[in-house]
Scaffold this motif. Structure first.
Motif, PDB file in Angstrom:
ATOM      1  N   ASP A 149     -31.519  39.279  36.324  1.00 33.09           N
ATOM      2  CA  ASP A 149     -31.780  38.580  35.066  1.00 33.09           C
ATOM      3  C   ASP A 149     -30.533  38.622  34.192  1.00 33.09           C
ATOM      4  OD1 ASP A 149     -34.355  38.328  35.985  1.00 33.09           O
ATOM      5  OD2 ASP A 149     -35.194  39.878  34.669  1.00 33.09           O
ATOM      6  N   PRO A 150     -30.350  37.597  33.361  1.00 25.97           N
ATOM      7  CA  PRO A 150     -29.216  37.625  32.425  1.00 25.97           C
ATOM      8  C   PRO A 150     -29.343  38.813  31.470  1.00 25.97           C
ATOM      9  CG  PRO A 150     -30.284  35.469  32.431  1.00 25.97           C
ATOM     10  CD  PRO A 150     -31.147  36.381  33.240  1.00 25.97           C
ATOM     11  N   LEU A 151     -28.228  39.212  30.905  1.00 23.98           N
ATOM     12  CA  LEU A 151     -28.258  40.248  29.875  1.00 23.98           C
ATOM     13  C   LEU A 151     -29.188  39.806  28.753  1.00 23.98           C
ATOM     14  CD1 LEU A 151     -24.480  41.164  29.600  1.00 23.98           C
ATOM     15  CD2 LEU A 151     -26.314  42.727  30.261  1.00 23.98           C
ATOM     16  N   LEU A 152     -29.900  40.759  28.190  1.00 22.36           N
ATOM     17  CA  LEU A 152     -30.825  40.423  27.101  1.00 22.36           C
ATOM     18  C   LEU A 152     -30.098  39.841  25.901  1.00 22.36           C
ATOM     19  CD1 LEU A 152     -33.389  43.352  27.306  1.00 22.36           C
ATOM     20  CD2 LEU A 152     -33.704  40.972  27.999  1.00 22.36           C
ATOM     21  N   ILE A 153     -28.883  40.267  25.660  1.00 17.02           N
ATOM     22  CA  ILE A 153     -28.137  39.718  24.518  1.00 17.02           C
ATOM     23  C   ILE A 153     -27.941  38.209  24.690  1.00 17.02           C
ATOM     24  CG2 ILE A 153     -25.802  40.175  25.388  1.00 17.02           C
ATOM     25  CD1 ILE A 153     -25.185  41.015  22.403  1.00 17.02           C
ATOM     26  N   ASP A 154     -27.761  37.762  25.930  1.00 16.16           N
ATOM     27  CA  ASP A 154     -27.603  36.331  26.187  1.00 16.16           C
ATOM     28  C   ASP A 154     -28.937  35.595  26.031  1.00 16.16           C
ATOM     29  OD1 ASP A 154     -24.886  36.692  26.692  1.00 16.16           O
ATOM     30  OD2 ASP A 154     -25.236  37.046  28.831  1.00 16.16           O
ATOM     31  N   LEU A 155     -30.001  36.194  26.538  1.00 17.54           N
ATOM     32  CA  LEU A 155     -31.332  35.587  26.376  1.00 17.54           C
ATOM     33  C   LEU A 155     -31.716  35.489  24.904  1.00 17.54           C
ATOM     34  CD1 LEU A 155     -33.350  37.265  29.269  1.00 17.54           C
ATOM     35  CD2 LEU A 155     -32.447  34.926  29.175  1.00 17.54           C
ATOM     36  N   VAL A 156     -31.405  36.544  24.166  1.00 16.83           N
ATOM     37  CA  VAL A 156     -31.720  36.573  22.741  1.00 16.83           C
ATOM     38  C   VAL A 156     -30.923  35.513  21.990  1.00 16.83           C
ATOM     39  CG1 VAL A 156     -31.427  37.992  20.661  1.00 16.83           C
ATOM     40  CG2 VAL A 156     -32.518  38.954  22.672  1.00 16.83           C
ATOM     41  N   SER A 157     -29.670  35.328  22.363  1.00 16.43           N
ATOM     42  CA  SER A 157     -28.844  34.297  21.713  1.00 16.43           C
ATOM     43  C   SER A 157     -29.446  32.915  21.937  1.00 16.43           C
ATOM     44  CB  SER A 157     -27.417  34.335  22.258  1.00 16.43           C
ATOM     45  OG  SER A 157     -26.798  35.525  21.888  1.00 16.43           O
ATOM     46  N   GLU A 158     -29.872  32.640  23.156  1.00 24.55           N
ATOM     47  CA  GLU A 158     -30.509  31.353  23.461  1.00 24.55           C
ATOM     48  C   GLU A 158     -31.819  31.209  22.682  1.00 24.55           C
ATOM     49  OE1 GLU A 158     -31.036  31.116  27.690  1.00 24.55           O
ATOM     50  OE2 GLU A 158     -28.888  31.387  28.068  1.00 24.55           O
ATOM     51  N   TYR A 159     -32.599  32.276  22.652  1.00 21.40           N
ATOM     52  CA  TYR A 159     -33.885  32.248  21.951  1.00 21.40           C
ATOM     53  C   TYR A 159     -33.683  32.024  20.448  1.00 21.40           C
ATOM     54  CZ  TYR A 159     -38.502  33.603  20.352  1.00 21.40           C
ATOM     55  OH  TYR A 159     -39.733  33.617  19.748  1.00 21.40           O
ATOM     56  N   ARG A 160     -32.660  32.645  19.902  1.00 26.39           N
ATOM     57  CA  ARG A 160     -32.371  32.484  18.472  1.00 26.39           C
ATOM     58  C   ARG A 160     -32.043  31.021  18.155  1.00 26.39           C
ATOM     59  NH1 ARG A 160     -28.971  36.943  16.184  1.00 26.39           N
ATOM     60  NH2 ARG A 160     -31.008  37.811  15.893  1.00 26.39           N
ATOM     61  N   VAL A 161     -31.286  30.356  19.012  1.00 28.47           N
ATOM     62  CA  VAL A 161     -30.945  28.941  18.811  1.00 28.47           C
ATOM     63  C   VAL A 161     -32.216  28.099  18.804  1.00 28.47           C
ATOM     64  CG1 VAL A 161     -29.823  26.935  19.891  1.00 28.47           C
ATOM     65  CG2 VAL A 161     -28.603  29.119  19.728  1.00 28.47           C
ATOM     66  N   VAL A 162     -33.085  28.323  19.769  1.00 28.97           N
ATOM     67  CA  VAL A 162     -34.338  27.564  19.848  1.00 28.97           C
ATOM     68  C   VAL A 162     -35.209  27.836  18.617  1.00 28.97           C
ATOM     69  CG1 VAL A 162     -36.508  27.347  21.148  1.00 28.97           C
ATOM     70  CG2 VAL A 162     -34.318  27.437  22.360  1.00 28.97           C
ATOM     71  N   THR A 163     -35.254  29.089  18.206  1.00 24.99           N
ATOM     72  CA  THR A 163     -36.046  29.461  17.033  1.00 24.99           C
ATOM     73  C   THR A 163     -35.514  28.784  15.774  1.00 24.99           C
ATOM     74  OG1 THR A 163     -36.533  31.583  18.078  1.00 24.99           O
ATOM     75  CG2 THR A 163     -36.964  31.418  15.728  1.00 24.99           C
ATOM     76  N   LYS A 164     -34.203  28.779  15.622  1.00 20.27           N
ATOM     77  CA  LYS A 164     -33.591  28.115  14.460  1.00 20.27           C
ATOM     78  C   LYS A 164     -33.884  26.614  14.472  1.00 20.27           C
ATOM     79  CE  LYS A 164     -29.777  31.324  13.654  1.00 20.27           C
ATOM     80  NZ  LYS A 164     -29.648  31.573  12.239  1.00 20.27           N
ATOM     81  N   GLU A 165     -33.844  26.003  15.644  1.00 22.92           N
ATOM     82  CA  GLU A 165     -34.162  24.571  15.751  1.00 22.92           C
ATOM     83  C   GLU A 165     -35.613  24.319  15.339  1.00 22.92           C
ATOM     84  OE1 GLU A 165     -33.303  23.380  19.773  1.00 22.92           O
ATOM     85  OE2 GLU A 165     -31.145  23.643  19.508  1.00 22.92           O
ATOM     86  N   PHE A 166     -36.512  25.173  15.801  1.00 20.64           N
ATOM     87  CA  PHE A 166     -37.925  25.041  15.437  1.00 20.64           C
ATOM     88  C   PHE A 166     -38.109  25.165  13.930  1.00 20.64           C
ATOM     89  CE2 PHE A 166     -41.867  27.179  14.299  1.00 20.64           C
ATOM     90  CZ  PHE A 166     -42.793  26.250  14.736  1.00 20.64           C
ATOM     91  N   ILE A 167     -37.468  26.165  13.349  1.00 22.82           N
ATOM     92  CA  ILE A 167     -37.601  26.379  11.894  1.00 22.82           C
ATOM     93  C   ILE A 167     -37.050  25.195  11.130  1.00 22.82           C
ATOM     94  CG2 ILE A 167     -36.756  27.805   9.979  1.00 22.82           C
ATOM     95  CD1 ILE A 167     -37.145  30.211  11.909  1.00 22.82           C
ATOM     96  N   LYS A 168     -35.941  24.655  11.561  1.00 21.39           N
ATOM     97  CA  LYS A 168     -35.363  23.494  10.888  1.00 21.39           C
ATOM     98  C   LYS A 168     -36.323  22.306  10.918  1.00 21.39           C
ATOM     99  CE  LYS A 168     -31.172  20.863  10.491  1.00 21.39           C
ATOM    100  NZ  LYS A 168     -29.929  21.311   9.934  1.00 21.39           N
ATOM    101  N   LYS A 169     -36.950  22.067  12.063  1.00 19.10           N
ATOM    102  CA  LYS A 169     -37.929  20.991  12.191  1.00 19.10           C
ATOM    103  C   LYS A 169     -39.174  21.280  11.356  1.00 19.10           C
ATOM    104  CE  LYS A 169     -36.454  19.380  16.689  1.00 19.10           C
ATOM    105  NZ  LYS A 169     -36.762  19.154  18.087  1.00 19.10           N
ATOM    106  N   THR A 170     -39.562  22.541  11.308  1.00 23.88           N
ATOM    107  CA  THR A 170     -40.739  22.925  10.539  1.00 23.88           C
ATOM    108  C   THR A 170     -40.503  22.758   9.045  1.00 23.88           C
ATOM    109  OG1 THR A 170     -41.317  24.518  12.264  1.00 23.88           O
ATOM    110  CG2 THR A 170     -42.363  24.819  10.125  1.00 23.88           C
ATOM    111  N   GLU A 171     -39.305  23.044   8.595  1.00 26.17           N
ATOM    112  CA  GLU A 171     -38.984  22.888   7.161  1.00 26.17           C
ATOM    113  C   GLU A 171     -39.224  21.438   6.719  1.00 26.17           C
ATOM    114  OE1 GLU A 171     -35.520  26.192   6.291  1.00 26.17           O
ATOM    115  OE2 GLU A 171     -34.927  24.234   7.088  1.00 26.17           O
ATOM    116  N   ASN A 172     -39.002  20.504   7.599  1.00 22.42           N
ATOM    117  CA  ASN A 172     -39.191  19.092   7.259  1.00 22.42           C
ATOM    118  C   ASN A 172     -40.646  18.710   7.047  1.00 22.42           C
ATOM    119  OD1 ASN A 172     -36.417  18.663   7.423  1.00 22.42           O
ATOM    120  ND2 ASN A 172     -36.522  18.127   9.588  1.00 22.42           N
ATOM    121  N   ILE A 173     -41.579  19.485   7.628  1.00 24.92           N
ATOM    122  CA  ILE A 173     -42.993  19.147   7.446  1.00 24.92           C
ATOM    123  C   ILE A 173     -43.672  20.008   6.385  1.00 24.92           C
ATOM    124  CG2 ILE A 173     -43.276  18.207   9.757  1.00 24.92           C
ATOM    125  CD1 ILE A 173     -44.694  20.847  10.514  1.00 24.92           C
ATOM    126  N   LEU A 174     -42.981  21.020   5.909  1.00 25.16           N
ATOM    127  CA  LEU A 174     -43.584  21.867   4.861  1.00 25.16           C
ATOM    128  C   LEU A 174     -43.489  21.166   3.582  1.00 25.16           C
ATOM    129  CD1 LEU A 174     -42.324  25.433   5.850  1.00 25.16           C
ATOM    130  CD2 LEU A 174     -44.560  24.449   6.203  1.00 25.16           C
TER     131      LEU A 174
END
Length: 174
Positions: A149-174
């Motif tokens: 498996d990839p290093l967790l730091i790499d998985l976390v970095s990818e997950y953080r990007v996806v999370t930030k994208e989700f939050i940005k999209k969510t801000e538009n509907i709030l």
């Protein structure tokens, strides 16, 4: 070095989940002030992510008597744990104080509700750092076996990007 592969195989997904829950908590926290009508829902979601992250971290780094996935059960000795703690930029005293603080919060608030518990919610940044250090360290410990498996730091970095994208999209509907 011999290690308990059963503990290891169950432990690493728990650590990954801790990191994902904690990133979710940290990133969603930014949404709270913008939530408007949905503030209660967002706040409960944030709190749930925090408590889940705490409970997952505790499964590996908390009490060694009640958690079969505890890092002690993989085959580490005190020197190994001290090395990991030091690599996470803590000494044994700092670790002990931090561990006690997180454990007290978990036991007195997250897992149970002590009516007299009024301590602040502990910051889990040190827990986060320790988990990432542990992931790197354990890969050497299990050698010659390999964790593909990839290093967790790499998985976390990818997950953080996806999370930030989700939050940005969510801000538009709030």
């Amino acid at each position: 070095m011999s290690y308990n592969i059963d503990v290891f195989s169950r432990q690493m997904p728990v650590i990954r989940d801790f990191l994902y829950y904690y990133i979710s908590y940290k990133e969603l926290h930014l949404l709270s002030s913008k939530a408007g009508t949905y503030k209660s829902f967002v706040d409960y979601t944030i709190n749930a992510h925090y408590l889940q992250s705490l409970n997952h971290w505790f499964m590996v780094f908390g009490s060694d008597t009640s958690n079969p996935t505890h890092w002690k059960h993989i085959g580490l000795n005190n020197e190994d744990r001290n090395e990991i703690i030091n690599k996470a930029k803590m000494d044994s005293t700092t670790w002990k104080e931090y561990w006690q603080k997180v454990t007290k919060f978990r036991n007195s608030y997250s897992a149970h509700r002590d009516l007299n518990y009024l301590e602040p919610v502990p910051n889990l940044d040190k827990a986060y750092d320790l988990a990432l250090v542990y992931d790197e360290w354990i890969r050497d410990f299990i050698s010659p076996d390999i964790l593909e498996d990839p290093l967790l730091i790499d998985l976390v970095s990818e997950y953080r990007v996806v999370t930030k994208e989700f939050i940005k999209k969510t801000e538009n509907i709030l």
